[in-house]
Design a protein around this motif. Structure first.
Motif, PDB file in Angstrom:
ATOM      1  N   GLY A 100       0.800  -1.217   0.000  1.00  0.00           N
ATOM      2  CA  GLY A 100       0.000   0.000   0.000  1.00  0.00           C
ATOM      3  C   GLY A 100       0.824   1.254   0.000  1.00  0.00           C
ATOM      4  N   GLY A 101       0.147   2.378  -0.177  1.00  0.00           N
ATOM      5  CA  GLY A 101       0.809   3.665  -0.115  1.00  0.00           C
ATOM      6  C   GLY A 101      -0.207   4.786  -0.093  1.00  0.00           C
ATOM      7  N   VAL A 102       0.219   5.943   0.401  1.00  0.00           N
ATOM      8  CA  VAL A 102      -0.618   7.137   0.407  1.00  0.00           C
ATOM      9  C   VAL A 102      -0.373   7.884  -0.893  1.00  0.00           C
ATOM     10  CG1 VAL A 102      -1.121   9.320   1.547  1.00  0.00           C
ATOM     11  CG2 VAL A 102      -0.549   7.300   2.918  1.00  0.00           C
ATOM     12  N   GLU A 103      -1.446   8.119  -1.648  1.00  0.00           N
ATOM     13  CA  GLU A 103      -1.329   8.834  -2.914  1.00  0.00           C
ATOM     14  C   GLU A 103      -1.294  10.344  -2.680  1.00  0.00           C
ATOM     15  OE1 GLU A 103      -4.171   9.601  -6.767  1.00  0.00           O
ATOM     16  OE2 GLU A 103      -4.052   7.538  -6.020  1.00  0.00           O
ATOM     17  N   SER A 104      -2.232  10.853  -1.903  1.00  0.00           N
ATOM     18  CA  SER A 104      -2.258  12.291  -1.630  1.00  0.00           C
ATOM     19  C   SER A 104      -3.272  12.585  -0.529  1.00  0.00           C
ATOM     20  CB  SER A 104      -2.626  13.090  -2.891  1.00  0.00           C
ATOM     21  OG  SER A 104      -3.925  12.765  -3.327  1.00  0.00           O
ATOM     22  N   PHE A 105      -3.212  13.809  -0.022  1.00  0.00           N
ATOM     23  CA  PHE A 105      -4.193  14.315   0.940  1.00  0.00           C
ATOM     24  C   PHE A 105      -5.020  15.400   0.241  1.00  0.00           C
ATOM     25  CE2 PHE A 105      -0.792  12.594   3.538  1.00  0.00           C
ATOM     26  CZ  PHE A 105      -1.495  11.853   4.481  1.00  0.00           C
ATOM     27  N   ILE A 106      -6.328  15.422   0.532  1.00  0.00           N
ATOM     28  CA  ILE A 106      -7.203  16.365  -0.167  1.00  0.00           C
ATOM     29  C   ILE A 106      -8.086  17.119   0.828  1.00  0.00           C
ATOM     30  CG2 ILE A 106      -7.233  15.086  -2.335  1.00  0.00           C
ATOM     31  CD1 ILE A 106      -9.910  13.908  -1.596  1.00  0.00           C
ATOM     32  N   ASP A 107      -8.565  18.273   0.389  1.00  0.00           N
ATOM     33  CA  ASP A 107      -9.421  19.122   1.216  1.00  0.00           C
ATOM     34  C   ASP A 107     -10.847  18.575   1.271  1.00  0.00           C
ATOM     35  OD1 ASP A 107      -7.302  20.874   1.587  1.00  0.00           O
ATOM     36  OD2 ASP A 107      -7.845  22.075  -0.174  1.00  0.00           O
ATOM     37  N   GLY A 108     -11.582  19.075   2.261  1.00  0.00           N
ATOM     38  CA  GLY A 108     -12.959  18.634   2.445  1.00  0.00           C
ATOM     39  C   GLY A 108     -13.887  18.970   1.300  1.00  0.00           C
ATOM     40  N   ILE A 123     -11.657  16.453   5.645  1.00  0.00           N
ATOM     41  CA  ILE A 123     -10.353  16.226   5.026  1.00  0.00           C
ATOM     42  C   ILE A 123     -10.183  14.737   4.732  1.00  0.00           C
ATOM     43  CG2 ILE A 123      -9.206  18.247   5.963  1.00  0.00           C
ATOM     44  CD1 ILE A 123      -8.117  16.466   8.227  1.00  0.00           C
ATOM     45  N   GLY A 124      -9.410  14.434   3.680  1.00  0.00           N
ATOM     46  CA  GLY A 124      -9.307  13.047   3.258  1.00  0.00           C
ATOM     47  C   GLY A 124      -7.912  12.667   2.792  1.00  0.00           C
ATOM     48  N   ALA A 125      -7.673  11.364   2.760  1.00  0.00           N
ATOM     49  CA  ALA A 125      -6.438  10.797   2.238  1.00  0.00           C
ATOM     50  C   ALA A 125      -6.802   9.767   1.178  1.00  0.00           C
ATOM     51  CB  ALA A 125      -5.625  10.136   3.344  1.00  0.00           C
ATOM     52  N   ILE A 126      -6.231   9.920  -0.013  1.00  0.00           N
ATOM     53  CA  ILE A 126      -6.397   8.908  -1.058  1.00  0.00           C
ATOM     54  C   ILE A 126      -5.300   7.875  -0.853  1.00  0.00           C
ATOM     55  CG2 ILE A 126      -6.469   8.449  -3.527  1.00  0.00           C
ATOM     56  CD1 ILE A 126      -7.130  11.460  -3.897  1.00  0.00           C
ATOM     57  N   THR A 161     -13.496   7.857  11.685  1.00  0.00           N
ATOM     58  CA  THR A 161     -13.052   7.670  10.303  1.00  0.00           C
ATOM     59  C   THR A 161     -14.159   7.061   9.448  1.00  0.00           C
ATOM     60  OG1 THR A 161     -12.088   5.531  10.927  1.00  0.00           O
ATOM     61  CG2 THR A 161     -10.601   7.434  10.826  1.00  0.00           C
ATOM     62  N   ARG A 162     -14.075   7.325   8.155  1.00  0.00           N
ATOM     63  CA  ARG A 162     -14.931   6.690   7.143  1.00  0.00           C
ATOM     64  C   ARG A 162     -14.058   6.288   5.967  1.00  0.00           C
ATOM     65  NH1 ARG A 162     -18.302  11.646   7.817  1.00  0.00           N
ATOM     66  NH2 ARG A 162     -19.695  11.202   9.564  1.00  0.00           N
ATOM     67  N   MET A 163     -14.565   5.354   5.161  1.00  0.00           N
ATOM     68  CA  MET A 163     -13.829   4.939   3.977  1.00  0.00           C
ATOM     69  C   MET A 163     -14.773   4.839   2.789  1.00  0.00           C
ATOM     70  SD  MET A 163     -11.325   1.655   3.356  1.00  0.00           S
ATOM     71  CE  MET A 163      -9.880   2.440   4.052  1.00  0.00           C
ATOM     72  N   PHE A 164     -14.307   5.403   1.658  1.00  0.00           N
ATOM     73  CA  PHE A 164     -15.097   5.422   0.428  1.00  0.00           C
ATOM     74  C   PHE A 164     -14.300   4.799  -0.715  1.00  0.00           C
ATOM     75  CE2 PHE A 164     -16.294   9.093   2.992  1.00  0.00           C
ATOM     76  CZ  PHE A 164     -17.691   9.086   2.950  1.00  0.00           C
ATOM     77  N   ASN A 165     -15.023   4.264  -1.692  1.00  0.00           N
ATOM     78  CA  ASN A 165     -14.377   3.846  -2.929  1.00  0.00           C
ATOM     79  C   ASN A 165     -13.826   5.072  -3.652  1.00  0.00           C
ATOM     80  OD1 ASN A 165     -13.907   1.984  -5.325  1.00  0.00           O
ATOM     81  ND2 ASN A 165     -15.280   3.515  -6.213  1.00  0.00           N
ATOM     82  N   TYR A 166     -12.617   4.942  -4.242  1.00  0.00           N
ATOM     83  CA  TYR A 166     -12.062   6.041  -5.019  1.00  0.00           C
ATOM     84  C   TYR A 166     -11.524   5.571  -6.372  1.00  0.00           C
ATOM     85  CZ  TYR A 166     -10.533  10.908  -5.208  1.00  0.00           C
ATOM     86  OH  TYR A 166     -10.413  12.249  -5.522  1.00  0.00           O
TER      87      TYR A 166
END
Length: 300
Positions: free
Chosen positions: A52-60, A68-71, A102-107
């Motif tokens: 795995g890896g963190v792709e980016s952080f994004i605003d709300g 706020i979110g993390a892809i 926390t919540r998790m969504f499909n991206y």
């Protein structure tokens, strides 16, 4: 302009893998980063587990729930989808669900979708039968009742197929070049949509052949600076090189992998530590392992 004479005429050996892009949201930045980095830590593709890896952080303003979110990305190199589902669930249950609010969504984009994994069996049932499905944020969400109410995850996470294992080595004179130029490379990768660096700055180049097969890949000894005097002509460490860190890149397709590699190599060679970079090369096994050979010079 970068100095292409520093780039070896060699290739990185890449292979295909399945990936899920997901979005984690949280109330605060510290919790979000913990969930994102914890759930994507310990790259394990070489031992048949999730990478795995963190792709980016994004605003709300770019997330379904306005927070706020993390892809993040979760990769799997085998065709055993049942194992993929189980391995993925460990990351979600132990590293995301347990973090407050926390919540998790499909991206994963629908256009990249091969199929999906239903989250009820391995994650939703953490609710012990009290879980339920409801429509929130324009998504079908599983609500898992927990002591700090409540964890929510989208019912289906889509998966696609992309490129794993693209890589390059930047051969350095100094520790500062390893760390500071490497950080710039990782930052450059995080600016490329769909790309991750699952190992960050990686200290341990590996090889296929090994004296200890139960371990899996072991050290690529010709490229170990500390062994140079001991192994003589076997050593492939150039003069004045003291460190050979590696950056590994996964991308949702070959174009993404190439762009991330290009941007990150440029970041290394354009850094304030470029005088300490002796050569750019890549890890490969003479074409015996990966399905794709990505020549470094072809990406410029």
């Amino acid at each position: 302009m970068i100095d292409k004479s520093l780039i070896d005429d060699t290739f990185a050996e890449c292979f295909s893998g399945k990936y899920i892009r997901a979005l984690i949201t949280a109330e605060d930045e510290e919790t979000l980063k913990q969930a994102a980095y914890d759930s994507t830590s310990t790259p394990g593709a070489v031992i048949g587990r999730i990478e795995g890896g963190v792709e980016s952080f994004i605003d709300g303003n770019k997330t379904p729930d306005g927070r706020i979110g993390a892809i993040v990305q979760y990769w799997f190199g085998l065709d055993d989808m049942e194992k993929y589902e189980v391995e993925l669930s460990y990351r979600i249950r132990q590293d995301v669900l347990v973090k407050p609010f926390t919540r998790m969504f499909n991206y994963t984009n629908v256009s990249n979708k091969i199929d999906s994994i239903n989250m009820m069996k391995q994650v939703g049932h953490c609710g012990d039968g009290y879980e339920w499905i409801e429509n929130n944020y324009g998504r079908e969400m599983i609500n898992v009742p927990i002591a700090v109410p409540d964890f929510q995850i989208e019912n289906e996470l889509y998966y696609g197929e992309g490129i794993m294992g693209a890589n390059f080595w930047y051969m350095c004179k100094s520790k500062e070049a390893v760390l500071e130029a490497g950080k710039l490379a990782i930052d450059a990768i995080m600016e490329v949509e769909g790309a991750i660096a699952p190992f960050g700055i990686c200290s341990a180049a590996s090889k296929v052949e090994t004296n200890y097969p139960w371990i899996g890949p072991t050290t690529n000894h010709p490229y170990c600076p500390s062994l140079k005097k001991d192994i003589g002509n076997i050593s492939k460490v150039p003069d004045s090189v003291n460190y050979i860190p590696e950056i590994v890149i996964n991308g949702i397709d070959m174009d993404v992998a190439k762009l991330a590699m290009k941007k990150s190599i440029e970041a290394v060679l354009d850094s304030d530590y470029s005088d300490d970079i002796v050569k750019i090369s890549a890890g490969n096994f003479n074409g015996s392992l990966g399905e794709y050979n990505l020549n470094l010079l072809d990406i410029f």
